[in-house]
Design a protein around this motif. Structure first.
Motif, PDB file in Angstrom:
ATOM      1  N   ASN A 111       0.886  -1.163   0.000  1.00 60.66           N
ATOM      2  CA  ASN A 111       0.000   0.000   0.000  1.00 60.66           C
ATOM      3  C   ASN A 111       0.925   1.215   0.000  1.00 60.66           C
ATOM      4  O   ASN A 111       1.353   1.681   1.051  1.00 60.66           O
ATOM      5  N   PRO A 112       1.285   1.720  -1.184  1.00 62.41           N
ATOM      6  CA  PRO A 112       2.381   2.690  -1.278  1.00 62.41           C
ATOM      7  C   PRO A 112       1.979   4.104  -0.889  1.00 62.41           C
ATOM      8  O   PRO A 112       0.790   4.420  -0.756  1.00 62.41           O
ATOM      9  N   PRO A 113       2.967   4.989  -0.713  1.00 63.79           N
ATOM     10  CA  PRO A 113       2.667   6.399  -0.437  1.00 63.79           C
ATOM     11  C   PRO A 113       1.896   7.027  -1.593  1.00 63.79           C
ATOM     12  O   PRO A 113       2.207   6.779  -2.756  1.00 63.79           O
ATOM     13  N   TYR A 114       0.899   7.837  -1.261  1.00 63.58           N
ATOM     14  CA  TYR A 114       0.074   8.496  -2.283  1.00 63.58           C
ATOM     15  C   TYR A 114       0.501   9.927  -2.539  1.00 63.58           C
ATOM     16  O   TYR A 114       0.431  10.413  -3.660  1.00 63.58           O
ATOM     17  N   PHE A 115       0.890  10.636  -1.483  1.00 66.09           N
ATOM     18  CA  PHE A 115       1.050  12.080  -1.587  1.00 66.09           C
ATOM     19  C   PHE A 115       2.460  12.467  -1.990  1.00 66.09           C
ATOM     20  O   PHE A 115       3.428  12.075  -1.336  1.00 66.09           O
ATOM     21  N   LYS A 116       2.585  13.224  -3.065  1.00 67.86           N
ATOM     22  CA  LYS A 116       3.878  13.741  -3.474  1.00 67.86           C
ATOM     23  C   LYS A 116       4.317  14.811  -2.480  1.00 67.86           C
ATOM     24  O   LYS A 116       3.497  15.557  -1.948  1.00 67.86           O
ATOM     25  N   SER A 117       5.594  14.882  -2.238  1.00 64.23           N
ATOM     26  CA  SER A 117       6.094  15.809  -1.211  1.00 64.23           C
ATOM     27  C   SER A 117       5.843  17.269  -1.576  1.00 64.23           C
ATOM     28  O   SER A 117       5.923  18.147  -0.723  1.00 64.23           O
ATOM     29  N   THR A 118       5.546  17.546  -2.847  1.00 64.36           N
ATOM     30  CA  THR A 118       5.278  18.922  -3.273  1.00 64.36           C
ATOM     31  C   THR A 118       3.833  19.340  -3.049  1.00 64.36           C
ATOM     32  O   THR A 118       3.495  20.507  -3.190  1.00 64.36           O
ATOM     33  N   GLN A 119       2.965  18.376  -2.694  1.00 61.41           N
ATOM     34  CA  GLN A 119       1.568  18.727  -2.472  1.00 61.41           C
ATOM     35  C   GLN A 119       1.438  19.537  -1.187  1.00 61.41           C
ATOM     36  O   GLN A 119       2.053  19.211  -0.170  1.00 61.41           O
ATOM     37  N   PRO A 120       0.611  20.593  -1.185  1.00 65.25           N
ATOM     38  CA  PRO A 120       0.553  21.491  -0.036  1.00 65.25           C
ATOM     39  C   PRO A 120       0.053  20.842   1.243  1.00 65.25           C
ATOM     40  O   PRO A 120       0.369  21.299   2.321  1.00 65.25           O
ATOM     41  N   PHE A 157      -3.756   2.163  -5.202  1.00 58.66           N
ATOM     42  CA  PHE A 157      -3.372   3.552  -5.377  1.00 58.66           C
ATOM     43  C   PHE A 157      -4.590   4.362  -5.818  1.00 58.66           C
ATOM     44  O   PHE A 157      -5.613   3.789  -6.231  1.00 58.66           O
ATOM     45  N   PRO A 158      -4.506   5.693  -5.743  1.00 58.27           N
ATOM     46  CA  PRO A 158      -5.630   6.521  -6.201  1.00 58.27           C
ATOM     47  C   PRO A 158      -5.908   6.267  -7.681  1.00 58.27           C
ATOM     48  O   PRO A 158      -4.988   6.140  -8.496  1.00 58.27           O
ATOM     49  N   HIS A 159      -7.183   6.224  -8.020  1.00 55.93           N
ATOM     50  CA  HIS A 159      -7.577   5.925  -9.395  1.00 55.93           C
ATOM     51  C   HIS A 159      -6.985   6.914 -10.391  1.00 55.93           C
ATOM     52  O   HIS A 159      -6.647   6.545 -11.525  1.00 55.93           O
ATOM     53  N   TYR A 160      -6.809   8.176  -9.965  1.00 56.06           N
ATOM     54  CA  TYR A 160      -6.293   9.182 -10.891  1.00 56.06           C
ATOM     55  C   TYR A 160      -4.843   8.928 -11.291  1.00 56.06           C
ATOM     56  O   TYR A 160      -4.342   9.508 -12.255  1.00 56.06           O
ATOM     57  N   ASP A 161      -4.133   8.047 -10.573  1.00 56.78           N
ATOM     58  CA  ASP A 161      -2.756   7.707 -10.927  1.00 56.78           C
ATOM     59  C   ASP A 161      -2.674   6.505 -11.861  1.00 56.78           C
ATOM     60  O   ASP A 161      -1.569   6.096 -12.249  1.00 56.78           O
ATOM     61  N   GLU A 162      -3.821   5.939 -12.216  1.00 55.00           N
ATOM     62  CA  GLU A 162      -3.833   4.676 -12.957  1.00 55.00           C
ATOM     63  C   GLU A 162      -3.072   4.776 -14.279  1.00 55.00           C
ATOM     64  O   GLU A 162      -2.239   3.913 -14.598  1.00 55.00           O
ATOM     65  N   SER A 183     -15.098   2.095  -5.650  1.00 54.18           N
ATOM     66  CA  SER A 183     -15.732   3.337  -5.199  1.00 54.18           C
ATOM     67  C   SER A 183     -16.173   3.171  -3.752  1.00 54.18           C
ATOM     68  O   SER A 183     -16.456   2.058  -3.305  1.00 54.18           O
ATOM     69  N   GLY A 184     -16.201   4.281  -3.041  1.00 52.75           N
ATOM     70  CA  GLY A 184     -16.586   4.222  -1.639  1.00 52.75           C
ATOM     71  C   GLY A 184     -18.040   3.850  -1.452  1.00 52.75           C
ATOM     72  O   GLY A 184     -18.409   3.238  -0.448  1.00 52.75           O
ATOM     73  N   ILE A 185     -18.876   4.233  -2.421  1.00 49.48           N
ATOM     74  CA  ILE A 185     -20.317   3.986  -2.316  1.00 49.48           C
ATOM     75  C   ILE A 185     -20.842   3.515  -3.675  1.00 49.48           C
ATOM     76  O   ILE A 185     -20.281   3.860  -4.728  1.00 49.48           O
ATOM     77  N   LYS A 186     -21.868   2.716  -3.674  1.00 46.05           N
ATOM     78  CA  LYS A 186     -22.414   2.133  -4.907  1.00 46.05           C
ATOM     79  C   LYS A 186     -22.705   3.226  -5.931  1.00 46.05           C
ATOM     80  O   LYS A 186     -23.347   4.235  -5.631  1.00 46.05           O
ATOM     81  N   ASN A 187     -22.210   3.003  -7.147  1.00 48.22           N
ATOM     82  CA  ASN A 187     -22.377   3.923  -8.282  1.00 48.22           C
ATOM     83  C   ASN A 187     -21.702   5.277  -8.068  1.00 48.22           C
ATOM     84  O   ASN A 187     -21.959   6.231  -8.807  1.00 48.22           O
ATOM     85  N   GLY A 188     -20.852   5.352  -7.049  1.00 44.53           N
ATOM     86  CA  GLY A 188     -20.129   6.599  -6.803  1.00 44.53           C
ATOM     87  C   GLY A 188     -18.871   6.694  -7.649  1.00 44.53           C
ATOM     88  O   GLY A 188     -18.547   5.799  -8.439  1.00 44.53           O
ATOM     89  N   LYS A 189     -18.162   7.767  -7.499  1.00 51.85           N
ATOM     90  CA  LYS A 189     -16.924   7.995  -8.229  1.00 51.85           C
ATOM     91  C   LYS A 189     -15.874   6.962  -7.832  1.00 51.85           C
ATOM     92  O   LYS A 189     -15.676   6.685  -6.651  1.00 51.85           O
ATOM     93  N   ILE A 190     -15.217   6.382  -8.811  1.00 53.73           N
ATOM     94  CA  ILE A 190     -14.130   5.442  -8.524  1.00 53.73           C
ATOM     95  C   ILE A 190     -12.957   6.227  -7.950  1.00 53.73           C
ATOM     96  O   ILE A 190     -12.499   7.215  -8.545  1.00 53.73           O
ATOM     97  N   ASN A 191     -12.477   5.819  -6.787  1.00 53.36           N
ATOM     98  CA  ASN A 191     -11.387   6.562  -6.157  1.00 53.36           C
ATOM     99  C   ASN A 191     -10.138   5.732  -5.868  1.00 53.36           C
ATOM    100  O   ASN A 191      -9.097   6.284  -5.501  1.00 53.36           O
ATOM    101  N   ARG A 192     -10.211   4.416  -6.009  1.00 52.02           N
ATOM    102  CA  ARG A 192      -9.052   3.563  -5.797  1.00 52.02           C
ATOM    103  C   ARG A 192      -8.978   2.492  -6.880  1.00 52.02           C
ATOM    104  O   ARG A 192     -10.002   2.067  -7.422  1.00 52.02           O
ATOM    105  N   THR A 193      -7.762   2.057  -7.159  1.00 54.77           N
ATOM    106  CA  THR A 193      -7.526   0.939  -8.067  1.00 54.77           C
ATOM    107  C   THR A 193      -6.586  -0.046  -7.387  1.00 54.77           C
ATOM    108  O   THR A 193      -5.544   0.354  -6.848  1.00 54.77           O
TER     109      THR A 193
END
Length: 232
Positions: A111-120, A157-162, A183-193
């Motif tokens: 379960n790797p690190p998600y946040f880049k060190s440059t993120q505020p 990882f976050p879906h946006y990094d796929e 997705s966290g909830i049925k028919n919700g936005k996919i947030n993890r892969t």
């Protein structure tokens, strides 16, 4: 204050500076195909949760866990030594880049690190969630070296990094065998892969969709079934 998260067959002592038990790790620990693995490597074990889940699911596997942060390493050691699975799990206080074992692994889980060190907002998160010591490229490159010929590497990882992760994996000849979009909830936005990579390009990869809650704060039947051997 330290808090203990109790599962059916082991407990996880947590600490403020170490990333706590979360749904991501539980999903990864349940959805990965570790059943036939004899040797498993857990990269960035944190509290030791994934190593303990793997040991519970696969009674024949020996598990090597890596943790670069001293406090997390000591916490993982304690959680593992307090479990019934301690004889099959060895924890090293070591960065992945410095890990050079003699053997290759059947399965690598992370379960790797998600946040880049440059993120505020990175200062709000434990170092385990920040890509200060480990980024996706390093993880994939080193995993390819450490896998045996038929080995599998599973991570979440976050879906946006796929797209960027799949593109880099393909460039080093790691191929997705199984993809679970969550997705966290049925028919919700996919947030993890969750993806399982191997050195073998499959004729057809397995793809599926999974949701955690059927409505706010109500677990889905699939999630309850998936985690029934772990959650009290």
């Amino acid at each position: 204050m330290n808090k203990i998260f109790h599962f059916k067959k082991f407990s996880i002592l947590q600490a403020p500076s170490v990333f706590k038990v979360g749904t991501d790790s539980v999903l990864l620990g349940c959805l990965t195909n570790i059943n036939s693995a004899q040797t498993i490597l857990d990269i960035g074990t944190g509290t030791g949760l994934l190593s303990l889940m793997c040991a519970q699911r696969n009674s024949k596997a020996t598990i090597t866990a890596l943790e670069s942060e001293k406090e997390a390493f000591l916490l993982a050691q304690k959680n593992i030594s307090n479990s019934d699975f301690s004889s099959r799990i060895t924890v090293f206080n070591l960065e992945l880049q410095k890990f050079s074992p003699l053997l290759h692994f059947d399965y690598i889980i992370c379960n790797p690190p998600y946040f880049k060190s440059t993120q505020p907002h990175h200062t709000k998160h434990p170092i385990a969630r920040q890509q200060l010591k480990l980024d996706y490229r390093t993880l994939l490159l080193k995993s390819k070296i450490l896998l045996n010929n038929k080995g599998i590497m599973g991570c979440i990882f976050p879906h946006y990094d796929e797209e960027v992760i799949f593109s880099f994996a393909e460039s080093i000849h790691l191929y997705p065998q199984k993809i679970v979009r969550i997705s966290g909830i049925k028919n919700g936005k996919i947030n993890r892969t969750i993806v399982e990579f191997s050195n073998i390009d499959p004729i057809k990869k397995e793809e599926r969709y999974f949701y955690v809650e059927k409505s706010p704060r109500v677990w889905s039947a699939e999630y309850k079934e998936l985690t029934k051997d772990f959650y009290l």
